[in-house]
Design an enzyme around this catalytic site. Structure first.
Site, mmCIF file in Angstrom:
data_model
loop_
_atom_site.group_PDB
_atom_site.id
_atom_site.type_symbol
_atom_site.label_atom_id
_atom_site.label_comp_id
_atom_site.label_asym_id
_atom_site.label_seq_id
_atom_site.Cartn_x
_atom_site.Cartn_y
_atom_site.Cartn_z
ATOM 1 N N ASN A 80 40.653 53.856 43.135
ATOM 2 C CA ASN A 80 41.352 53.025 42.136
ATOM 3 C C ASN A 80 42.669 52.507 42.701
ATOM 4 O O ASN A 80 43.184 53.027 43.702
ATOM 5 C CB ASN A 80 41.657 53.860 40.875
ATOM 6 C CG ASN A 80 40.422 54.128 40.041
ATOM 7 O OD1 ASN A 80 39.597 53.248 39.817
ATOM 8 N ND2 ASN A 80 40.299 55.366 39.572
ATOM 9 N N CYS A 127 31.370 53.496 40.175
ATOM 10 C CA CYS A 127 31.896 52.176 39.817
ATOM 11 C C CYS A 127 30.696 51.245 39.724
ATOM 12 O O CYS A 127 30.086 50.931 40.746
ATOM 13 C CB CYS A 127 32.875 51.685 40.882
ATOM 14 S SG CYS A 127 33.518 50.046 40.522
ATOM 15 N N GLY A 128 30.360 50.849 38.482
ATOM 16 C CA GLY A 128 29.123 50.096 38.275
ATOM 17 C C GLY A 128 29.180 48.679 38.832
ATOM 18 O O GLY A 128 28.290 48.243 39.576
ATOM 19 N N ASN A 129 30.276 47.959 38.502
ATOM 20 C CA ASN A 129 30.400 46.590 39.023
ATOM 21 C C ASN A 129 30.503 46.623 40.548
ATOM 22 O O ASN A 129 29.899 45.802 41.251
ATOM 23 C CB ASN A 129 31.651 45.909 38.444
ATOM 24 C CG ASN A 129 31.487 45.611 36.962
ATOM 25 O OD1 ASN A 129 30.397 45.260 36.498
ATOM 26 N ND2 ASN A 129 32.556 45.766 36.206
ATOM 27 N N GLU A 147 40.932 50.884 32.020
ATOM 28 C CA GLU A 147 40.377 51.782 33.034
ATOM 29 C C GLU A 147 41.379 52.825 33.534
ATOM 30 O O GLU A 147 42.543 52.519 33.801
ATOM 31 C CB GLU A 147 39.886 50.984 34.251
ATOM 32 C CG GLU A 147 38.598 50.226 33.997
ATOM 33 C CD GLU A 147 37.919 49.827 35.272
ATOM 34 O OE1 GLU A 147 37.939 50.624 36.243
ATOM 35 O OE2 GLU A 147 37.385 48.708 35.321
ATOM 36 N N CYS A 181 34.294 46.612 33.082
ATOM 37 C CA CYS A 181 34.099 47.937 33.697
ATOM 38 C C CYS A 181 32.609 48.242 33.608
ATOM 39 O O CYS A 181 32.086 48.465 32.499
ATOM 40 C CB CYS A 181 34.928 48.980 32.942
ATOM 41 S SG CYS A 181 34.648 50.659 33.539
ATOM 42 N N GLY A 182 31.940 48.254 34.757
ATOM 43 C CA GLY A 182 30.480 48.401 34.755
ATOM 44 C C GLY A 182 30.017 49.704 34.143
ATOM 45 O O GLY A 182 29.120 49.715 33.292
HETATM 46 N N1 LIG Z 1 38.407 53.298 36.910
HETATM 47 C C1 LIG Z 1 37.127 54.025 37.019
HETATM 48 C C2 LIG Z 1 36.453 53.681 38.346
HETATM 49 C C3 LIG Z 1 36.039 52.228 38.392
HETATM 50 C C4 LIG Z 1 34.970 51.966 37.376
HETATM 51 C C5 LIG Z 1 34.755 50.509 36.981
HETATM 52 N N2 LIG Z 1 35.484 49.540 37.743
HETATM 53 C C6 LIG Z 1 33.271 50.170 36.970
HETATM 54 O O1 LIG Z 1 32.903 49.011 37.241
HETATM 55 O O2 LIG Z 1 32.474 51.089 36.637
HETATM 56 C C7 LIG Z 1 37.393 55.538 36.989
HETATM 57 O O3 LIG Z 1 38.463 55.971 37.425
HETATM 58 O O4 LIG Z 1 36.480 56.261 36.553
#
Ligand SMILES: N[C@H](CCC[C@H](N)C(=O)O)C(=O)O
Length: 317
Positions: A71, A80-82, A223, A232-233
């Site tokens: 992050n 991280c889905g996306n 996030e 956020c995926g």
């Molecule tokens: N900030 C999230 C990680 C990135 C997830 C997000 N960007 C996605 O697309 O899933 C966490 O600390 O769990």
């Protein structure tokens, strides 16, 4: 020279670094230091990003590589889905395969190339799993039980119910009205639960969802380790599962759910394999810029000599 990519999934922006392209891999402290700088809107490149995705080898069967998620604040996330969609496209292009696995912190996830959502928009489907609800897996505490599924939490907000799901990174979800969606509540709750607090001791991604129709959602996420992002995926995936669980009259297992977000739209499909859930997340994997940096500068976290080339894909998106 080393080439990094600037990429996005639903305008959730990342830099990708492929450690296997380096003569000497960056150490973990160097990766964290690089992330904090390159993603910074002022000190970084290209107005910054929402994190760094680090690709490395994988010794696991069927896995073309591994993905580490860092992050903007330097914290490490398990998923991280996306980002996984963009890493999948990178590995697909590099190894000329359209269906394979990617090793992530908790599991090897199945990914495959999909027909483009629109011309010039490379599209991938990625598996979001494992899915758990117990407080140890987020973790959370002091919320009146081992799980939090569609229950009021007055300490967070009056008149709302909340659901906590790990996919495996931690998510807190509430279905809200348009007024609540447009209020400052999400930002306030996101900040509170990602600073030292009595509930989520490792922070949590907080999503508010508005039901637009049958199998149709709008999701906004604050996030962990980043703040507000365009999408956020894992948040949209976890929210799709909560949608099917908590609103079975408005959402179906195994059907395509359209999830709109400030950065665009993805499709999800929620599957129940005898009580074990997993979610398919389908959406764009856009590469917007190629960034060349001398390897020594990467180790020194010096971005002064970076040269940038725009791919032109953003126009298609
Ligand atoms: N900030 C999230 C990680 C990135 C997830 C997000 N960007 C996605 O697309 O899933 C966490 O600390 O769990």
């Amino acid at each position: 020279m080393v080439q990094l990519l600037k990429v996005h999934g639903s305008q959730n922006e990342f830099f990708i670094l492929d450690q296997t392209e380096l003569a000497h891999k960056l150490s973990q402290p160097e990766l964290v230091a690089l992330t904090k700088q390159i993603t910074d809107p002022a000190k970084g490149l290209l107005d910054g990003a929402d994190g760094l995705l680090v690709i490395d080898q994988s010794a696991h069967a069927d896995a073309l590589g591994s993905m580490q998620v860092i992050n903007t604040d330097g914290s490490i996330a398990s998923m991280c889905g996306n980002g996984l969609r963009t890493v999948s496209r990178y590995l697909s292009d590099k190894y000329h395969q359209d269906a394979f696995k990617v090793e992530t912190m908790d599991s090897d996830l199945s990914v495959h190339r999909e027909t483009p959502l629109a011309s010039g928009v490379p599209t991938f489907s990625v598996e979001i799993s494992p899915v758990t609800f117990n407080k140890e897996s987020l973790p959370f505490q002091n919320l009146g039980g081992d799980t939090l599924i569609n229950r009021p939490v007055p300490a967070f907000a009056d008149g709302l119910t909340f659901t906590a799901i790990a996919v495996p990174n931690p998510h807190l979800i509430s279905f809200v009205s348009e007024d609540v969606m447009n209020s400052d509540l999400l930002g306030k709750l996101g900040k509170t639960l990602n600073n030292p607090n009595d509930y989520f001791t490792d922070g949590v991604n907080v999503s508010f969802a508005q039901i637009l129709g049958h199998n149709e959602l709008f999701v906004r996420t604050y996030e962990r380790g980043v703040g507000f992002t365009n999408a956020c995926g894992t948040g949209m995936s976890a929210t799709s599962l909560a949608f099917v669980m908590n609103h079975p009259d408005q959402a179906d297992f195994d059907q395509t759910i359209s999830v709109y977000n400030p950065g665009g739209m993805v499709k999800t499909r929620v599957h129940d394999d005898n009580g074990t859930y997993h979610i398919d997340l389908i959406g764009n994997a856009t590469f917007t810029h190629e960034v060349a940096i001398p390897e020594a500068d990467l180790h020194a976290n010096n971005l002064q000599h970076a040269t940038i080339h725009e791919t032109g894909e953003q126009r298609d998106y």
